[in-house]
Design a protein around this motif. Structure first.
Motif, PDB file in Angstrom:
ATOM      1  N   ASP A 170     -82.327 -27.775  42.869  1.00  0.00           N
ATOM      2  CA  ASP A 170     -82.848 -27.309  41.584  1.00  0.00           C
ATOM      3  C   ASP A 170     -82.351 -28.190  40.440  1.00  0.00           C
ATOM      4  O   ASP A 170     -83.112 -28.522  39.519  1.00  0.00           O
ATOM      5  N   SER A 171     -81.079 -28.597  40.488  1.00  0.00           N
ATOM      6  CA  SER A 171     -80.522 -29.435  39.427  1.00  0.00           C
ATOM      7  C   SER A 171     -81.175 -30.811  39.402  1.00  0.00           C
ATOM      8  O   SER A 171     -81.467 -31.358  38.334  1.00  0.00           O
ATOM      9  N   LEU A 172     -81.407 -31.379  40.591  1.00  0.00           N
ATOM     10  CA  LEU A 172     -82.059 -32.686  40.656  1.00  0.00           C
ATOM     11  C   LEU A 172     -83.485 -32.613  40.106  1.00  0.00           C
ATOM     12  O   LEU A 172     -83.938 -33.513  39.382  1.00  0.00           O
ATOM     13  N   VAL A 173     -84.188 -31.535  40.439  1.00  0.00           N
ATOM     14  CA  VAL A 173     -85.551 -31.351  39.935  1.00  0.00           C
ATOM     15  C   VAL A 173     -85.529 -31.151  38.418  1.00  0.00           C
ATOM     16  O   VAL A 173     -86.377 -31.692  37.700  1.00  0.00           O
ATOM     17  N   ASP A 174     -84.558 -30.387  37.921  1.00  0.00           N
ATOM     18  CA  ASP A 174     -84.446 -30.175  36.474  1.00  0.00           C
ATOM     19  C   ASP A 174     -84.240 -31.487  35.732  1.00  0.00           C
ATOM     20  O   ASP A 174     -84.760 -31.668  34.618  1.00  0.00           O
ATOM     21  N   LEU A 175     -83.463 -32.397  36.322  1.00  0.00           N
ATOM     22  CA  LEU A 175     -83.239 -33.688  35.672  1.00  0.00           C
ATOM     23  C   LEU A 175     -84.544 -34.453  35.515  1.00  0.00           C
ATOM     24  O   LEU A 175     -84.781 -35.094  34.489  1.00  0.00           O
ATOM     25  N   VAL A 176     -85.408 -34.367  36.516  1.00  0.00           N
ATOM     26  CA  VAL A 176     -86.704 -35.051  36.448  1.00  0.00           C
ATOM     27  C   VAL A 176     -87.644 -34.330  35.480  1.00  0.00           C
ATOM     28  O   VAL A 176     -88.227 -34.947  34.580  1.00  0.00           O
ATOM     29  N   ALA A 177     -87.783 -33.007  35.665  1.00  0.00           N
ATOM     30  CA  ALA A 177     -88.787 -32.244  34.910  1.00  0.00           C
ATOM     31  C   ALA A 177     -88.395 -32.016  33.461  1.00  0.00           C
ATOM     32  O   ALA A 177     -89.270 -31.974  32.582  1.00  0.00           O
ATOM     33  N   PHE A 178     -87.083 -31.863  33.177  1.00  0.00           N
ATOM     34  CA  PHE A 178     -86.650 -31.524  31.821  1.00  0.00           C
ATOM     35  C   PHE A 178     -85.837 -32.618  31.149  1.00  0.00           C
ATOM     36  O   PHE A 178     -85.444 -32.470  29.998  1.00  0.00           O
ATOM     37  N   GLY A 179     -85.575 -33.713  31.886  1.00  0.00           N
ATOM     38  CA  GLY A 179     -84.874 -34.840  31.300  1.00  0.00           C
ATOM     39  C   GLY A 179     -85.756 -36.068  31.247  1.00  0.00           C
ATOM     40  O   GLY A 179     -86.147 -36.524  30.170  1.00  0.00           O
TER      41      GLY A 179
ATOM     42  N   ALA B 143     -78.687 -34.929  32.020  1.00  0.00           N
ATOM     43  CA  ALA B 143     -77.870 -35.049  33.232  1.00  0.00           C
ATOM     44  C   ALA B 143     -76.468 -34.498  32.997  1.00  0.00           C
ATOM     45  O   ALA B 143     -75.924 -33.772  33.853  1.00  0.00           O
ATOM     46  N   LEU B 144     -75.877 -34.817  31.858  1.00  0.00           N
ATOM     47  CA  LEU B 144     -74.541 -34.315  31.542  1.00  0.00           C
ATOM     48  C   LEU B 144     -74.550 -32.800  31.379  1.00  0.00           C
ATOM     49  O   LEU B 144     -73.625 -32.106  31.825  1.00  0.00           O
ATOM     50  N   ARG B 145     -75.590 -32.279  30.741  1.00  0.00           N
ATOM     51  CA  ARG B 145     -75.711 -30.835  30.545  1.00  0.00           C
ATOM     52  C   ARG B 145     -75.791 -30.111  31.893  1.00  0.00           C
ATOM     53  O   ARG B 145     -75.138 -29.091  32.104  1.00  0.00           O
ATOM     54  N   LEU B 146     -76.573 -30.639  32.816  1.00  0.00           N
ATOM     55  CA  LEU B 146     -76.734 -30.009  34.127  1.00  0.00           C
ATOM     56  C   LEU B 146     -75.440 -30.101  34.934  1.00  0.00           C
ATOM     57  O   LEU B 146     -75.061 -29.146  35.621  1.00  0.00           O
ATOM     58  N   ALA B 147     -74.763 -31.251  34.863  1.00  0.00           N
ATOM     59  CA  ALA B 147     -73.501 -31.402  35.595  1.00  0.00           C
ATOM     60  C   ALA B 147     -72.455 -30.433  35.072  1.00  0.00           C
ATOM     61  O   ALA B 147     -71.716 -29.825  35.848  1.00  0.00           O
TER      62      ALA B 147
ATOM     63  N   PRO C 118     -79.872 -25.115  26.638  1.00  0.00           N
ATOM     64  CA  PRO C 118     -80.337 -25.293  28.027  1.00  0.00           C
ATOM     65  C   PRO C 118     -81.381 -26.393  28.125  1.00  0.00           C
ATOM     66  O   PRO C 118     -82.197 -26.579  27.219  1.00  0.00           O
ATOM     67  N   SER C 119     -81.368 -27.120  29.237  1.00  0.00           N
ATOM     68  CA  SER C 119     -82.288 -28.256  29.389  1.00  0.00           C
ATOM     69  C   SER C 119     -83.765 -27.852  29.338  1.00  0.00           C
ATOM     70  O   SER C 119     -84.575 -28.595  28.752  1.00  0.00           O
ATOM     71  N   PRO C 120     -84.193 -26.705  29.914  1.00  0.00           N
ATOM     72  CA  PRO C 120     -85.609 -26.340  29.762  1.00  0.00           C
ATOM     73  C   PRO C 120     -85.998 -26.095  28.301  1.00  0.00           C
ATOM     74  O   PRO C 120     -87.115 -26.427  27.892  1.00  0.00           O
ATOM     75  N   SER C 121     -85.083 -25.519  27.525  1.00  0.00           N
ATOM     76  CA  SER C 121     -85.368 -25.269  26.109  1.00  0.00           C
ATOM     77  C   SER C 121     -85.438 -26.575  25.327  1.00  0.00           C
ATOM     78  O   SER C 121     -86.277 -26.727  24.423  1.00  0.00           O
ATOM     79  N   ALA C 122     -84.560 -27.526  25.660  1.00  0.00           N
ATOM     80  CA  ALA C 122     -84.616 -28.840  25.010  1.00  0.00           C
ATOM     81  C   ALA C 122     -85.926 -29.541  25.361  1.00  0.00           C
ATOM     82  O   ALA C 122     -86.562 -30.166  24.504  1.00  0.00           O
TER      83      ALA C 122
ATOM     84  N   MET D 209     -77.585 -31.246  21.034  1.00  0.00           N
ATOM     85  CA  MET D 209     -77.364 -29.824  21.244  1.00  0.00           C
ATOM     86  C   MET D 209     -77.079 -29.498  22.708  1.00  0.00           C
ATOM     87  O   MET D 209     -76.316 -28.591  23.017  1.00  0.00           O
ATOM     88  N   MET D 210     -77.674 -30.268  23.631  1.00  0.00           N
ATOM     89  CA  MET D 210     -77.418 -30.017  25.052  1.00  0.00           C
ATOM     90  C   MET D 210     -75.965 -30.272  25.429  1.00  0.00           C
ATOM     91  O   MET D 210     -75.385 -29.537  26.235  1.00  0.00           O
ATOM     92  N   VAL D 211     -75.362 -31.322  24.873  1.00  0.00           N
ATOM     93  CA  VAL D 211     -73.990 -31.677  25.257  1.00  0.00           C
ATOM     94  C   VAL D 211     -72.953 -31.053  24.337  1.00  0.00           C
ATOM     95  O   VAL D 211     -71.752 -31.247  24.534  1.00  0.00           O
ATOM     96  N   SER D 212     -73.390 -30.319  23.332  1.00  0.00           N
ATOM     97  CA  SER D 212     -72.453 -29.653  22.430  1.00  0.00           C
ATOM     98  C   SER D 212     -71.942 -28.364  23.059  1.00  0.00           C
ATOM     99  O   SER D 212     -72.391 -27.942  24.127  1.00  0.00           O
TER     100      SER D 212
END
Length: 255
Positions: A72-81, A112-116, A133-137, A172-175
């Motif tokens: 799920d995290s790898l997919v999020d990086l592609v879809a939301f990053g 990627a940093l946010r998900l990690a 959250p990455s989907p919101s960003a 905002m993601m890394v804050s």
């Protein structure tokens, strides 16, 4: 002699939803490269829906697994990053030259940093996310492109604003700014009748004008964190250094 079952495998049902999210993230990249930004935005929107469903399906069917979380995290990086970063790059940031692709990369790296950090930070606080959250960003960045595209505004004419939006989303993601997670919301609880009317109104507005309504919703959520932080700061409940200091990562103990 008892026989031990050592068979290994993956749960197919939640993985199907996760794979669908990966597909629509890739779909968004392809159509963004072709200049079809409305279809690219719809692809990321569907990826968000799939992301919301795969975890719930896994919990409902008792098929959660470590493999599923990592996938799920790898997919999020592609879809939301990667996908939103390229969508806004092809639409607008490419007109800034090297600066444009650098800002797009910073956004992808922030995802990627946010998900990690999310995967390694175990917190008992369920009401708030630490950082956007990455989907919101992704929604904030993608629906900005979609809404401006529907207004027939070319990305080359608002490159600076696009760059500021992408940089703000990444920051905002890394804050450590807190955002409401709404995980404490109980769908089974009783609510006033006016709340139901409000929900119906929101769905009607989204159906009437998806690009602009979804962007305004994403904008409101993205700003809710900093505005809440400023309110708490004025009351002496927050400090400037808390925005970037990260207590979620364990420090090595001194010898």
């Amino acid at each position: 002699m008892s026989e031990t079952n050592n068979r290994k495998g993956i749960y197919i049902l939640p993985s199907l939803f996760t794979t669908a999210g990966l597909f629509f993230g890739f779909y968004a990249i392809i159509f963004a490269s072709l200049g079809v930004y409305d279809k690219a935005a719809v692809g990321i929107l569907i990826a968000m829906i799939m992301d919301g469903l795969d975890g719930r399906v896994a919990r409902l069917t008792n098929t959660s697994s470590q493999f599923g979380k990592e996938y799920d995290s790898l997919v999020d990086l592609v879809a939301f990053g990667l996908a939103p970063g390229l969508v806004v790059y092809f639409w607008s940031l490419q007109h800034l030259g090297k600066t444009g692709w650098l800002i797009s990369f910073i956004y992808t790296a922030a995802t990627a940093l946010r998900l990690a950090r999310f995967n390694t930070h175990q917190s008992d606080e369920k009401r708030y996310f630490s950082g956007l959250p990455s989907p919101s960003a992704a929604a904030f960045v993608t629906f900005w492109v979609w809404s401006m595209h529907e207004f027939e505004i070319h990305g080359s004419s608002i490159t600076i604003i696009s760059a500021m939006i992408v940089f703000f989303a990444g920051l905002m993601m890394v804050s450590n700014i807190r955002y409401r997670s709404f995980k404490d919301f109980d769908a089974k609880s009783r609510v006033p009748f006016v709340v139901l009317i409000g929900v119906v109104l929101i769905f009607s507005l989204i159906f009437f004008d998806p690009p602009r309504v979804l962007f305004l919703m994403a904008l409101a959520y993205a700003l809710s964190g900093p505005l809440t932080w400023l309110f708490r700061y004025r009351k002496g409940q927050e400090k400037w250094e808390n925005i970037i200091e990260d207590d979620s990562l364990d420090d090595e103990e001194a010898p």
